[in-house]
Scaffold this motif. Sequence first.
Motif, PDB file in Angstrom:
ATOM      1  N   SER A 110     -32.779 -51.360  27.863  1.00  0.00           N
ATOM      2  CA  SER A 110     -32.883 -51.429  26.410  1.00  0.00           C
ATOM      3  C   SER A 110     -33.736 -52.620  25.976  1.00  0.00           C
ATOM      4  CB  SER A 110     -31.489 -51.535  25.780  1.00  0.00           C
ATOM      5  OG  SER A 110     -30.697 -50.415  26.104  1.00  0.00           O
ATOM      6  N   ARG A 111     -33.590 -53.750  26.675  1.00  0.00           N
ATOM      7  CA  ARG A 111     -34.355 -54.945  26.328  1.00  0.00           C
ATOM      8  C   ARG A 111     -35.832 -54.790  26.614  1.00  0.00           C
ATOM      9  NH1 ARG A 111     -33.842 -58.838  29.525  1.00  0.00           N
ATOM     10  NH2 ARG A 111     -32.162 -58.126  30.902  1.00  0.00           N
ATOM     11  N   LEU A 112     -36.173 -54.028  27.633  1.00  0.00           N
ATOM     12  CA  LEU A 112     -37.539 -54.003  28.144  1.00  0.00           C
ATOM     13  C   LEU A 112     -38.255 -52.688  27.874  1.00  0.00           C
ATOM     14  CD1 LEU A 112     -36.825 -55.779  31.546  1.00  0.00           C
ATOM     15  CD2 LEU A 112     -37.488 -56.793  29.368  1.00  0.00           C
ATOM     16  N   SER A 113     -37.734 -51.895  26.942  1.00  0.00           N
ATOM     17  CA  SER A 113     -38.315 -50.574  26.672  1.00  0.00           C
ATOM     18  C   SER A 113     -38.568 -50.361  25.186  1.00  0.00           C
ATOM     19  CB  SER A 113     -37.369 -49.466  27.161  1.00  0.00           C
ATOM     20  OG  SER A 113     -37.140 -49.533  28.541  1.00  0.00           O
ATOM     21  N   ASN A 114     -39.595 -49.567  24.884  1.00  0.00           N
ATOM     22  CA  ASN A 114     -39.686 -48.937  23.578  1.00  0.00           C
ATOM     23  C   ASN A 114     -38.549 -47.921  23.476  1.00  0.00           C
ATOM     24  OD1 ASN A 114     -42.070 -50.191  22.636  1.00  0.00           O
ATOM     25  ND2 ASN A 114     -43.361 -48.713  23.700  1.00  0.00           N
ATOM     26  N   ASP A 137     -46.532 -39.346  22.864  1.00  0.00           N
ATOM     27  CA  ASP A 137     -47.373 -39.399  21.672  1.00  0.00           C
ATOM     28  C   ASP A 137     -46.669 -40.025  20.482  1.00  0.00           C
ATOM     29  OD1 ASP A 137     -49.007 -38.008  23.399  1.00  0.00           O
ATOM     30  OD2 ASP A 137     -49.659 -36.542  21.909  1.00  0.00           O
ATOM     31  N   ILE A 138     -45.331 -39.951  20.434  1.00  0.00           N
ATOM     32  CA  ILE A 138     -44.631 -40.545  19.297  1.00  0.00           C
ATOM     33  C   ILE A 138     -44.901 -42.040  19.207  1.00  0.00           C
ATOM     34  CG2 ILE A 138     -42.488 -40.914  20.589  1.00  0.00           C
ATOM     35  CD1 ILE A 138     -40.960 -40.379  18.001  1.00  0.00           C
ATOM     36  N   TYR A 139     -45.091 -42.702  20.358  1.00  0.00           N
ATOM     37  CA  TYR A 139     -45.328 -44.139  20.346  1.00  0.00           C
ATOM     38  C   TYR A 139     -46.756 -44.480  19.930  1.00  0.00           C
ATOM     39  CZ  TYR A 139     -40.853 -44.536  22.745  1.00  0.00           C
ATOM     40  OH  TYR A 139     -39.517 -44.479  23.063  1.00  0.00           O
ATOM     41  N   PHE A 140     -47.651 -43.498  19.968  1.00  0.00           N
ATOM     42  CA  PHE A 140     -49.001 -43.703  19.484  1.00  0.00           C
ATOM     43  C   PHE A 140     -49.092 -43.386  17.994  1.00  0.00           C
ATOM     44  CE2 PHE A 140     -49.614 -43.719  23.943  1.00  0.00           C
ATOM     45  CZ  PHE A 140     -50.804 -44.391  24.191  1.00  0.00           C
ATOM     46  N   ALA A 141     -48.333 -42.395  17.534  1.00  0.00           N
ATOM     47  CA  ALA A 141     -48.332 -42.047  16.112  1.00  0.00           C
ATOM     48  C   ALA A 141     -47.638 -43.122  15.280  1.00  0.00           C
ATOM     49  CB  ALA A 141     -47.641 -40.698  15.905  1.00  0.00           C
ATOM     50  N   ASN A 182     -35.114 -41.599  23.799  1.00  0.00           N
ATOM     51  CA  ASN A 182     -36.205 -41.842  24.729  1.00  0.00           C
ATOM     52  C   ASN A 182     -36.287 -43.348  24.951  1.00  0.00           C
ATOM     53  OD1 ASN A 182     -38.931 -42.857  25.300  1.00  0.00           O
ATOM     54  ND2 ASN A 182     -39.670 -40.777  25.046  1.00  0.00           N
ATOM     55  N   ALA A 183     -36.375 -43.762  26.215  1.00  0.00           N
ATOM     56  CA  ALA A 183     -36.595 -45.168  26.558  1.00  0.00           C
ATOM     57  C   ALA A 183     -37.859 -45.260  27.404  1.00  0.00           C
ATOM     58  CB  ALA A 183     -35.399 -45.742  27.310  1.00  0.00           C
ATOM     59  N   LEU A 320     -38.263 -31.735  12.178  1.00  0.00           N
ATOM     60  CA  LEU A 320     -37.602 -32.555  13.180  1.00  0.00           C
ATOM     61  C   LEU A 320     -38.326 -33.880  13.304  1.00  0.00           C
ATOM     62  CD1 LEU A 320     -36.978 -29.816  15.876  1.00  0.00           C
ATOM     63  CD2 LEU A 320     -35.454 -30.599  14.075  1.00  0.00           C
ATOM     64  N   ILE A 321     -37.679 -34.947  12.945  1.00  0.00           N
ATOM     65  CA  ILE A 321     -38.328 -36.256  12.888  1.00  0.00           C
ATOM     66  C   ILE A 321     -37.545 -37.254  13.732  1.00  0.00           C
ATOM     67  CG2 ILE A 321     -39.076 -38.136  11.392  1.00  0.00           C
ATOM     68  CD1 ILE A 321     -39.214 -36.106   9.121  1.00  0.00           C
ATOM     69  N   GLU A 322     -38.198 -37.897  14.681  1.00  0.00           N
ATOM     70  CA  GLU A 322     -37.565 -38.940  15.456  1.00  0.00           C
ATOM     71  C   GLU A 322     -37.617 -40.256  14.695  1.00  0.00           C
ATOM     72  OE1 GLU A 322     -39.014 -36.028  18.566  1.00  0.00           O
ATOM     73  OE2 GLU A 322     -39.813 -36.892  16.743  1.00  0.00           O
ATOM     74  N   GLY A 323     -36.710 -41.143  15.056  1.00  0.00           N
ATOM     75  CA  GLY A 323     -36.721 -42.477  14.485  1.00  0.00           C
ATOM     76  C   GLY A 323     -37.125 -43.493  15.532  1.00  0.00           C
ATOM     77  N   LEU A 324     -37.947 -44.453  15.144  1.00  0.00           N
ATOM     78  CA  LEU A 324     -38.366 -45.518  16.033  1.00  0.00           C
ATOM     79  C   LEU A 324     -37.809 -46.828  15.520  1.00  0.00           C
ATOM     80  CD1 LEU A 324     -42.149 -44.787  16.723  1.00  0.00           C
ATOM     81  CD2 LEU A 324     -40.222 -44.370  18.223  1.00  0.00           C
ATOM     82  N   GLY A 325     -37.255 -47.625  16.397  1.00  0.00           N
ATOM     83  CA  GLY A 325     -36.853 -48.965  16.031  1.00  0.00           C
ATOM     84  C   GLY A 325     -38.022 -49.921  16.185  1.00  0.00           C
ATOM     85  N   VAL A 326     -37.795 -51.195  15.955  1.00  0.00           N
ATOM     86  CA  VAL A 326     -38.810 -52.207  16.203  1.00  0.00           C
ATOM     87  C   VAL A 326     -38.984 -52.338  17.708  1.00  0.00           C
ATOM     88  CG1 VAL A 326     -39.393 -54.644  15.930  1.00  0.00           C
ATOM     89  CG2 VAL A 326     -38.264 -53.404  14.074  1.00  0.00           C
ATOM     90  N   PRO A 327     -40.215 -52.413  18.227  1.00  0.00           N
ATOM     91  CA  PRO A 327     -40.409 -52.476  19.677  1.00  0.00           C
ATOM     92  C   PRO A 327     -39.913 -53.781  20.264  1.00  0.00           C
ATOM     93  CG  PRO A 327     -42.490 -52.766  18.515  1.00  0.00           C
ATOM     94  CD  PRO A 327     -41.477 -52.376  17.484  1.00  0.00           C
ATOM     95  N   PRO A 328     -39.758 -53.830  21.607  1.00  0.00           N
ATOM     96  CA  PRO A 328     -39.332 -55.083  22.230  1.00  0.00           C
ATOM     97  C   PRO A 328     -40.380 -56.164  22.050  1.00  0.00           C
ATOM     98  CG  PRO A 328     -40.064 -53.522  23.897  1.00  0.00           C
ATOM     99  CD  PRO A 328     -40.023 -52.777  22.595  1.00  0.00           C
TER     100      PRO A 328
END
Length: 338
Positions: A110-114, A137-141, A182-183, A320-328
Amino acid sequence: MGPPPAGEVPIAELLCQLDRETRSFSGPIYAELPEVATCNPGRLTPAAAQKMMDRLNFLRLLHLLPPVELNPEFLDAAQQAALMQVANDALSHQPPPSWRCFTAAGEEGSRLSNLAIGPILELNGTDPGRVLARQVDIYFAEPGIENVVDVGHRRWNLYPQYSQGAYAIVYDPRAGRVTQANANWIFGFDESVPDPEFIAFPEKDGYLYRLEGFSSQPLSAYRWSFSVPSRGGVSDLSQAQVRITDALSGDPVPVSNIRVGDPAFGLETLTYSVGAVQPNREYNFEISGIRLNGGPPRTYRYSTALYDCDPISPEPSSTLIEGLGVPPRLLQSRPYRS
């Protein structure tokens, strides 16, 4: 995976060929299905785990960046991290021991992952290749207001020294839907890898008009970015200006909300929003006013076209929409394990 000799294959043909190949997958995603009720993270098949790395490496290839190797140790920890996120229906890079399904490996992952969480298409659906590509692709969008300025997940995936990592997936059917976490393990760096002159999104020469899972929205719907290396010093992007013009007509593309991203995520980065652009059309970029390590202002010029590889059959608009937190955030000691 790599480009052909110069002049042999047009860039659009090559780009679309690799795009389709890295969105195609016919095997099972899981060797062992996850079971959140018993805190079993499950196991991805080696082929599915590698397919997501292939997708990442295709996108990095467009930026002329070296590939990232799948690290099984990182994958195992990331799988446990994904389990913890979905089991607690939350995102945290610092999950407490009180969390359901807590493990030391999952806490490290968890600490070391998007991290991403949300309802998605069935993982055992008719097109697992597109499901796997969407994990990358979600991490690029970078959807979501939390990431609109910093685009930190994208910056970590495009970090030049990113050399070993993994993408993990855990899903939990409940309440009539499928919820997935997803991690994406990021902190596996090789600092001997040299820096490029810059990393642009979209990159010079050619890029995708649509990202997988976001076909109803062109790339212009998301923040664009421009990153520069600054080893041993600090770059000043505060006075930077962005100018984009249609290479054929000379008409300007509206650019707005130019911001400097948080330096804690990968390379120092400028982000901005653009107006409408057309697929399969070349645009000229001019990024000016950037000072590297106290030097004079620099100007970067390049051109690119956004290729629409499947214009006849775009993905239907999805709710269908994923949620992203703040990255590490950048660590004082960057862990790297071979």
